[in-house]
Design an enzyme around this catalytic site. Structure first.
Site, PDB file in Angstrom:
ATOM      1  N   GLY A  10      12.979  -3.309  -3.025  1.00 40.03           N
ATOM      2  CA  GLY A  10      12.314  -3.382  -1.725  1.00 40.03           C
ATOM      3  C   GLY A  10      12.250  -4.806  -1.211  1.00 40.03           C
ATOM      4  O   GLY A  10      12.733  -5.751  -1.861  1.00 40.03           O
ATOM      5  N   GLN A  11      11.645  -4.976  -0.048  1.00 36.23           N
ATOM      6  CA  GLN A  11      11.569  -6.316   0.567  1.00 36.23           C
ATOM      7  C   GLN A  11      10.877  -7.334  -0.340  1.00 36.23           C
ATOM      8  O   GLN A  11      11.376  -8.436  -0.548  1.00 36.23           O
ATOM      9  CB  GLN A  11      10.805  -6.239   1.895  1.00 36.23           C
ATOM     10  CG  GLN A  11      11.549  -5.610   3.031  1.00 36.23           C
ATOM     11  CD  GLN A  11      10.840  -5.914   4.342  1.00 36.23           C
ATOM     12  OE1 GLN A  11      10.971  -7.000   4.886  1.00 36.23           O
ATOM     13  NE2 GLN A  11      10.091  -4.952   4.839  1.00 36.23           N
ATOM     14  N   LEU A  12       9.712  -6.959  -0.868  1.00 34.89           N
ATOM     15  CA  LEU A  12       8.962  -7.896  -1.693  1.00 34.89           C
ATOM     16  C   LEU A  12       9.674  -8.139  -3.018  1.00 34.89           C
ATOM     17  O   LEU A  12       9.748  -9.280  -3.488  1.00 34.89           O
ATOM     18  CB  LEU A  12       7.541  -7.387  -1.935  1.00 34.89           C
ATOM     19  CG  LEU A  12       6.646  -8.276  -2.807  1.00 34.89           C
ATOM     20  CD1 LEU A  12       6.545  -9.688  -2.247  1.00 34.89           C
ATOM     21  CD2 LEU A  12       5.251  -7.654  -2.949  1.00 34.89           C
ATOM     22  N   ASP A  37      10.005   4.451 -13.122  1.00 34.09           N
ATOM     23  CA  ASP A  37       9.423   5.429 -12.206  1.00 34.09           C
ATOM     24  C   ASP A  37       7.915   5.416 -12.401  1.00 34.09           C
ATOM     25  O   ASP A  37       7.413   5.906 -13.418  1.00 34.09           O
ATOM     26  CB  ASP A  37      10.005   6.814 -12.504  1.00 34.09           C
ATOM     27  CG  ASP A  37       9.394   7.909 -11.639  1.00 34.09           C
ATOM     28  OD1 ASP A  37       8.542   7.593 -10.770  1.00 34.09           O
ATOM     29  OD2 ASP A  37       9.759   9.090 -11.842  1.00 34.09           O
ATOM     30  N   TYR A  62       5.351   4.240  -1.360  1.00 31.59           N
ATOM     31  CA  TYR A  62       5.883   5.112  -0.315  1.00 31.59           C
ATOM     32  C   TYR A  62       5.405   4.500   0.997  1.00 31.59           C
ATOM     33  O   TYR A  62       4.206   4.478   1.275  1.00 31.59           O
ATOM     34  CB  TYR A  62       5.332   6.528  -0.491  1.00 31.59           C
ATOM     35  CG  TYR A  62       5.861   7.528   0.525  1.00 31.59           C
ATOM     36  CD1 TYR A  62       6.799   8.487   0.154  1.00 31.59           C
ATOM     37  CD2 TYR A  62       5.424   7.523   1.852  1.00 31.59           C
ATOM     38  CE1 TYR A  62       7.285   9.414   1.072  1.00 31.59           C
ATOM     39  CE2 TYR A  62       5.905   8.425   2.777  1.00 31.59           C
ATOM     40  CZ  TYR A  62       6.833   9.375   2.387  1.00 31.59           C
ATOM     41  OH  TYR A  62       7.312  10.276   3.301  1.00 31.59           O
ATOM     42  N   TYR A 126      -0.461   7.867   5.155  1.00 36.94           N
ATOM     43  CA  TYR A 126      -0.027   6.652   4.464  1.00 36.94           C
ATOM     44  C   TYR A 126      -1.222   5.759   4.125  1.00 36.94           C
ATOM     45  O   TYR A 126      -1.409   5.350   2.973  1.00 36.94           O
ATOM     46  CB  TYR A 126       0.976   5.883   5.320  1.00 36.94           C
ATOM     47  CG  TYR A 126       1.250   4.486   4.827  1.00 36.94           C
ATOM     48  CD1 TYR A 126       1.903   4.260   3.621  1.00 36.94           C
ATOM     49  CD2 TYR A 126       0.843   3.372   5.566  1.00 36.94           C
ATOM     50  CE1 TYR A 126       2.148   2.973   3.155  1.00 36.94           C
ATOM     51  CE2 TYR A 126       1.083   2.088   5.112  1.00 36.94           C
ATOM     52  CZ  TYR A 126       1.733   1.894   3.906  1.00 36.94           C
ATOM     53  OH  TYR A 126       1.954   0.610   3.450  1.00 36.94           O
ATOM     54  N   LYS A 130      -2.793   4.827   0.366  1.00 35.56           N
ATOM     55  CA  LYS A 130      -2.882   3.445  -0.112  1.00 35.56           C
ATOM     56  C   LYS A 130      -4.325   3.101  -0.487  1.00 35.56           C
ATOM     57  O   LYS A 130      -4.562   2.405  -1.490  1.00 35.56           O
ATOM     58  CB  LYS A 130      -2.351   2.479   0.947  1.00 35.56           C
ATOM     59  CG  LYS A 130      -0.836   2.561   1.160  1.00 35.56           C
ATOM     60  CD  LYS A 130      -0.039   2.233  -0.098  1.00 35.56           C
ATOM     61  CE  LYS A 130      -0.113   0.755  -0.460  1.00 35.56           C
ATOM     62  NZ  LYS A 130       0.733   0.435  -1.649  1.00 35.56           N
ATOM     63  N   TRP A 151       2.615  -5.798   8.453  1.00 34.49           N
ATOM     64  CA  TRP A 151       3.821  -6.066   9.248  1.00 34.49           C
ATOM     65  C   TRP A 151       4.854  -6.886   8.468  1.00 34.49           C
ATOM     66  O   TRP A 151       5.368  -7.903   8.954  1.00 34.49           O
ATOM     67  CB  TRP A 151       3.438  -6.794  10.532  1.00 34.49           C
ATOM     68  CG  TRP A 151       2.558  -6.058  11.489  1.00 34.49           C
ATOM     69  CD1 TRP A 151       1.696  -5.031  11.209  1.00 34.49           C
ATOM     70  CD2 TRP A 151       2.428  -6.296  12.894  1.00 34.49           C
ATOM     71  NE1 TRP A 151       1.042  -4.624  12.351  1.00 34.49           N
ATOM     72  CE2 TRP A 151       1.471  -5.388  13.407  1.00 34.49           C
ATOM     73  CE3 TRP A 151       3.008  -7.208  13.772  1.00 34.49           C
ATOM     74  CZ2 TRP A 151       1.091  -5.352  14.743  1.00 34.49           C
ATOM     75  CZ3 TRP A 151       2.635  -7.174  15.095  1.00 34.49           C
ATOM     76  CH2 TRP A 151       1.689  -6.256  15.581  1.00 34.49           C
TER      77      TRP A 151
END
Length: 298
Positions: A10-12, A37, A62, A126, A130, A151
């Site tokens: 992912g991005q991070l 997983d 997610y 979502y 979280k 963001w």
């Protein structure tokens, strides 16, 4: 020191990999969902037994905000059960957990930046999953840092900045909502912040080992985003300005762009706590955007 990163693709996760060379004292172990997983407790135990991490950065989540409305079970499995599983194994192995959460835990009705003490009130699946993930971690043990951010964009993965640049290459005009206000977060800045927290915590451990006066680990919930605030329209406008892209960009209200999930109309995060506790220096969002573009990371 071993730092295990979930959600490595992912991005991070990719941003942490990008800064890995700046921190030779840390042995990073990057695990994609196929390697680890988080919904599989036995899988987590096996990986932790293999690598014996001192810290776990949970960047797995997610994050399909709209899709979550029609896939609540899947969102819950990853964002709640996955967080719970990691917390349980971290507790068993004496590993410190750094868990990434979101501004979507708030309803957006406030008019001033949200602090860590403000009452969460998610408006969609979502955000609720979280928040429930945060609670699951807190119910299991105390050795966690929960970082709420907003963001997120970067040179990696799929995000608003890359979407705007792609659409600008395909169209002459774009409309972007201008009544949702928040703060962009460059994922590389977030990655550096997490490493700073780990470094500060290591100093606490070291001082205790040397027999010095015990210092608190400062576990808990923290906010992190870049500084400043803007609307999505403002963000898009700046993306195009920095890239010297000429496009007919029009502001529109949220009502003109309905989505399955309701977005917070205001989700600016107050970063006073993380700055004072860890000495984190935070760049303005426009400066980080320029840094991303000028370095040609895209």
């Amino acid at each position: 020191m071993v730092v295990l990163v979930t959600g490595a693709n992912g991005q991070l996760g990719q941003s942490l990999r990008f800064i890995e060379g700046n921190h030779p004292d840390i042995q990073f172990v990057f695990c994609s969902s196929s390697d680890l997983d988080i919904t599989n407790l036995n899988n987590i135990k096996q990986v932790f037994e293999q690598f014996k991490p001192n810290y776990c950065i949970n960047a797995a989540a997610y994050t399909a905000v709209d899709k979550a409305e029609s896939e609540p079970e899947k969102a819950h499995l990853i964002n709640v059960d996955g967080a719970k599983n990691l917390a349980e194994v971290c507790k068993q192995t004496n590993c410190i957990l750094l868990h990434i959460s979101t501004d979507f835990v708030f309803d957006g009705t406030k008019k001033t930046p949200y602090t860590e003490e403000d009452q969460p009130n998610p408006t969609g699946v979502y955000g609720q999953t979280k928040l429930d993930g945060e609670k699951a971690i807190q119910a299991i043990f105390d050795n966690y840092y929960i970082i709420r951010t907003s963001w997120v964009y970067s040179q990696f993965g799929n995000n608003f900045m890359k979407t705007m640049l792609r659409l600008a290459s395909e169209r002459d005009a774009l409309s972007v909502v201008n009544d949702q206000v928040g703060t962009p977060t460059h994922a590389v800045d977030l990655a550096e912040c997490l490493v700073t927290i780990i470094g500060q915590n290591e100093r606490v451990i070291l001082s205790a080992d040397e027999g010095q006066q015990p210092t608190t680990h400062n576990f808990g919930i923290y906010n992190f985003s870049n500084e400043g605030q803007c609307s999505w329209y403002d963000f898009a406008k700046e993306i195009f300005r920095v890239n010297n892209i000429s496009i007919n960009l029009q502001p529109i209200p949220t009502t003109s762009y309905p989505t399955p999930a309701q977005r917070p109309s205001y989700s600016v995060l107050d970063k006073s706590k993380i700055k004072s506790v860890f000495g984190v220096k935070i760049e303005q969002w426009k400066e980080s955007l320029v840094k991303t573009i000028s370095n040609e990371f895209i």
